[in-house]
Design a protein around this motif. Structure first.
Motif, PDB file in Angstrom:
ATOM      1  N   ARG A   1       0.806  -1.220   0.000  1.00 35.30           N
ATOM      2  CA  ARG A   1       0.000   0.000   0.000  1.00 35.30           C
ATOM      3  C   ARG A   1       0.842   1.275   0.000  1.00 35.30           C
ATOM      4  N   GLY A   2       2.030   1.207   0.578  1.00 31.05           N
ATOM      5  CA  GLY A   2       2.868   2.401   0.648  1.00 31.05           C
ATOM      6  C   GLY A   2       3.232   2.973  -0.703  1.00 31.05           C
ATOM      7  N   PRO A   3       3.831   2.179  -1.594  1.00 34.26           N
ATOM      8  CA  PRO A   3       4.243   2.719  -2.897  1.00 34.26           C
ATOM      9  C   PRO A   3       3.082   3.029  -3.843  1.00 34.26           C
ATOM     10  N   ILE A   4       1.963   2.300  -3.694  1.00 31.97           N
ATOM     11  CA  ILE A   4       0.834   2.480  -4.620  1.00 31.97           C
ATOM     12  C   ILE A   4      -0.443   2.692  -3.802  1.00 31.97           C
ATOM     13  N   PRO A   5      -0.727   3.917  -3.373  1.00 34.60           N
ATOM     14  CA  PRO A   5      -1.878   4.190  -2.496  1.00 34.60           C
ATOM     15  C   PRO A   5      -3.186   4.333  -3.285  1.00 34.60           C
ATOM     16  N   VAL A   6      -3.725   3.207  -3.745  1.00 28.57           N
ATOM     17  CA  VAL A   6      -4.872   3.277  -4.663  1.00 28.57           C
ATOM     18  C   VAL A   6      -6.101   3.930  -4.024  1.00 28.57           C
ATOM     19  N   PHE A   7      -6.326   3.709  -2.738  1.00 28.45           N
ATOM     20  CA  PHE A   7      -7.516   4.303  -2.127  1.00 28.45           C
ATOM     21  C   PHE A   7      -7.367   5.821  -1.990  1.00 28.45           C
ATOM     22  N   LYS A   8      -6.159   6.267  -1.737  1.00 31.99           N
ATOM     23  CA  LYS A   8      -5.911   7.712  -1.665  1.00 31.99           C
ATOM     24  C   LYS A   8      -6.059   8.368  -3.039  1.00 31.99           C
ATOM     25  N   ASP A   9      -5.685   7.624  -4.077  1.00 32.48           N
ATOM     26  CA  ASP A   9      -5.663   8.187  -5.420  1.00 32.48           C
ATOM     27  C   ASP A   9      -6.984   8.029  -6.177  1.00 32.48           C
ATOM     28  N   ARG A  10      -7.972   7.453  -5.559  1.00 32.37           N
ATOM     29  CA  ARG A  10      -9.278   7.307  -6.213  1.00 32.37           C
ATOM     30  C   ARG A  10      -9.888   8.674  -6.519  1.00 32.37           C
ATOM     31  N   ARG A  11     -10.714   8.709  -7.581  1.00 38.50           N
ATOM     32  CA  ARG A  11     -11.470   9.930  -7.930  1.00 38.50           C
ATOM     33  C   ARG A  11     -12.947   9.563  -8.075  1.00 38.50           C
ATOM     34  N   PRO A  12     -13.593   9.295  -6.950  1.00 41.19           N
ATOM     35  CA  PRO A  12     -14.981   8.793  -6.994  1.00 41.19           C
ATOM     36  C   PRO A  12     -15.962   9.751  -7.655  1.00 41.19           C
ATOM     37  N   GLU A  13     -15.629  11.057  -7.713  1.00 41.59           N
ATOM     38  CA  GLU A  13     -16.546  12.011  -8.355  1.00 41.59           C
ATOM     39  C   GLU A  13     -16.692  11.720  -9.850  1.00 41.59           C
ATOM     40  N   LEU A  14     -15.771  10.930 -10.411  1.00 38.58           N
ATOM     41  CA  LEU A  14     -15.834  10.600 -11.836  1.00 38.58           C
ATOM     42  C   LEU A  14     -16.481   9.242 -12.096  1.00 38.58           C
ATOM     43  N   TYR A  15     -16.764   8.489 -11.042  1.00 37.45           N
ATOM     44  CA  TYR A  15     -17.247   7.122 -11.221  1.00 37.45           C
ATOM     45  C   TYR A  15     -18.763   7.101 -11.152  1.00 37.45           C
ATOM     46  N   HIS A  16     -19.382   6.691 -12.221  1.00 38.30           N
ATOM     47  CA  HIS A  16     -20.859   6.643 -12.262  1.00 38.30           C
ATOM     48  C   HIS A  16     -21.308   5.293 -12.784  1.00 38.30           C
TER      49      HIS A  16
END
Length: 261
Positions: free
Chosen positions: A246-261
């Protein structure tokens, strides 16, 4: 922190709850004797897919299952992810999971959200509407049931709360077992979590099941494969590996849920 998990790869007797409760009890006791921290049962282990007989054999309000799992958890000092069982609640039937800690306390429940038409669940069962996340053996966790695996958006919706282990009890037919493995590895990788998936063996009236219960690390590596025989298999989970992923690739931090529909 390390935890030993036990995967109960049962041959479920169709429509025979007493035989299945007895077999589950033996497996849970065996897991405890092997010093497992957590034991996991498969989907619908109390009756199998005897859905046409639900009125006669479904567990009323899950009372028998809850008493059964609570007692075994306390007596054996083991945490139990109770797979799932067929229960009645009011005039409806559900495919429901119960999770107990080693003191016998109920810490989580889950009604299967996605009902599988190919096995007639949508004709007999009512779908759940709530997520399942809980802390078991000191580990933030989430539980799903079988067909839920095919809905990554549902798994992510639940996992975003911080699950370190994702549990998937199932009755997954052998004809689609290749997809089972691929999707479980994908859920582990994309959610950066361990996956513990327990599948049954044996046959019912319409399907053949060939096990391959799996424990998968957050990189998608298979730690344990239960093969095709009825057994309890074991694996050790090293939770320190989560930080490495999780340290090198923080996928949850980098999410952009405002674009997901």
């Amino acid at each position: 922190m390390k935890r030993k998990v036990a995967l109960v790869q049962m041959d479920i007797q169709l429509g025979s709850p007493e035989a299945n409760y007895q077999k589950a009890a033996q497996a849970i006791k065996a897991a405890a004797s092997h010093h497992a921290d957590i034991v996991v049962l498969p989907e619908m282990w109390n009756i199998g897919y005897a859905l046409s007989d639900l009125k006669d054999i479904a567990d009323n309000n899950g009372q028998k299952t809850q008493q059964f799992l609570s007692k075994l958890a306390l007596e054996n000092k083991i945490n139990i992810v109770g797979g799932s069982v067929a229960i009645s609640r009011g005039t409806s039937f559900y495919n429901t999971s119960y999770i107990y800690d080693q003191t016998g306390q109920l810490i989580g429940t889950y009604d299967k959200v996605h009902l599988f038409g190919l096995m007639d669940e949508n004709q007999y069962l009512k779908a759940g509407v709530k997520e399942s996340h809980f802390a078991l053996a000191g580990i933030p966790s989430a539980s799903f049931i079988c067909y839920d695996l095919r809905f990554p958006e549902w798994v992510r919706t639940t996992a975003r709360h911080g699950a370190d282990i994702l549990y998937f009890p199932a009755e997954w037919p052998s004809s689609r077992i290749k997809q089972w493995k691929i999707m479980l590895q994908s859920r582990a990788i994309e959610n950066q979590a361990f996956v513990v998936a327990v599948n049954r063996v044996g046959t019912d009236l319409d399907n053949e099941f060939n096990g391959h219960s799996l424990v998968i690390d957050p990189l998608g590596n298979i730690i344990c494969d239960g093969g095709e025989d009825e057994q309890v298999c074991y694996a050790e989970i090293d939770l320190e590996k989560l930080a490495e992923v999780r340290g090198p690739i923080p996928v949850f931090k980098d999410r952009r849920p405002e674009l997901y529909h």
